[in-house]
Design a protein around this motif. Structure first.
Motif, short mmCIF file in Angstrom:
data_model
loop_
_atom_site.label_atom_id
_atom_site.label_comp_id
_atom_site.label_asym_id
_atom_site.label_seq_id
_atom_site.Cartn_x
_atom_site.Cartn_y
_atom_site.Cartn_z
N ALA A 65 -42.40 66.53 -66.40
CA ALA A 65 -42.77 65.48 -65.45
C ALA A 65 -42.03 64.18 -65.76
N VAL A 66 -41.90 63.84 -67.02
CA VAL A 66 -41.20 62.61 -67.41
C VAL A 66 -39.72 62.71 -67.07
N ILE A 67 -39.10 63.84 -67.37
CA ILE A 67 -37.67 64.01 -67.08
C ILE A 67 -37.43 63.98 -65.57
N ILE A 126 -35.08 61.18 -63.64
CA ILE A 126 -33.93 61.54 -62.80
C ILE A 126 -34.12 61.04 -61.38
N ALA A 127 -35.31 61.16 -60.86
CA ALA A 127 -35.58 60.68 -59.51
C ALA A 127 -35.43 59.17 -59.41
N ALA A 128 -35.85 58.45 -60.44
CA ALA A 128 -35.71 56.99 -60.43
C ALA A 128 -34.24 56.59 -60.53
N ALA A 129 -33.47 57.31 -61.33
CA ALA A 129 -32.06 56.99 -61.47
C ALA A 129 -31.28 57.30 -60.19
N GLN A 153 -38.20 66.63 -54.98
CA GLN A 153 -36.99 67.30 -54.55
C GLN A 153 -36.30 68.06 -55.69
N TYR A 154 -36.73 67.83 -56.92
CA TYR A 154 -36.08 68.45 -58.07
C TYR A 154 -36.94 69.57 -58.63
N ILE A 155 -36.28 70.60 -59.14
CA ILE A 155 -36.97 71.71 -59.78
C ILE A 155 -36.35 71.89 -61.16
N VAL A 156 -37.18 71.83 -62.19
CA VAL A 156 -36.71 72.03 -63.56
C VAL A 156 -36.94 73.49 -63.90
N ARG A 157 -35.84 74.20 -64.18
CA ARG A 157 -35.95 75.64 -64.45
C ARG A 157 -36.06 75.93 -65.95
#
Length: 134
Positions: free
Chosen positions: A105-107, A111-114, A121-125
């Protein structure tokens, strides 16, 4: 008592004057005083010389970090040449994703903030730990 102090001061002054002028005194006490004054002057001169030498030596300490930095650069260059010949193999260990939900969640939020987008929209696999040598 006062006369004795005056006499001793007189003898010391005559010893100093005889030392400075090079005249020799006739009394043994005058010779002893002139020798004592000479020894005292020599001792004071030695102490001041040593103090000046120590202050100069301590002032050279500011150059030690520069020398250490140059030595470390040389070591890194020689290590870089040795490591350039040898290939590095890295082993990645897969970690359990169930325990790392907060980390995911933090990562994702970072990334979304940057990127200036929404986090959904992001999926961490997978998350892999990279081991770096320092």
């Amino acid at each position: 008592m006062k006369n004795r102090r005056k006499y001793i001061m007189f003898l010391m002054l005559t010893g100093i004057l005889s030392l400075l002028t090079g005249c020799e005194s006739n009394s043994n006490l005058g010779k002893e005083i002139s020798a004592a004054v000479g020894n005292t002057a020599m001792g004071v001169a030695i102490v001041f010389f040593i103090l000046i030498f120590l202050s100069f030596f301590i002032s050279l300490f500011r150059f030690i970090p520069m020398i250490q930095e140059k030595l470390q650069r040389k070591q890194k260059e020689t290590q870089g040449e040795k490591e350039g010949v040898i290939e590095k193999t890295s082993v990645f260990e897969e970690e359990n994703m169930v325990d790392d939900l907060e980390l995911v969640a933090v990562i994702t939020a970072a990334i979304a903030a940057a990127e200036g987008t929404r986090p959904d929209q992001y999926i961490v696999r997978s998350i892999r730990k990279v081991r770096r040598r320092k």
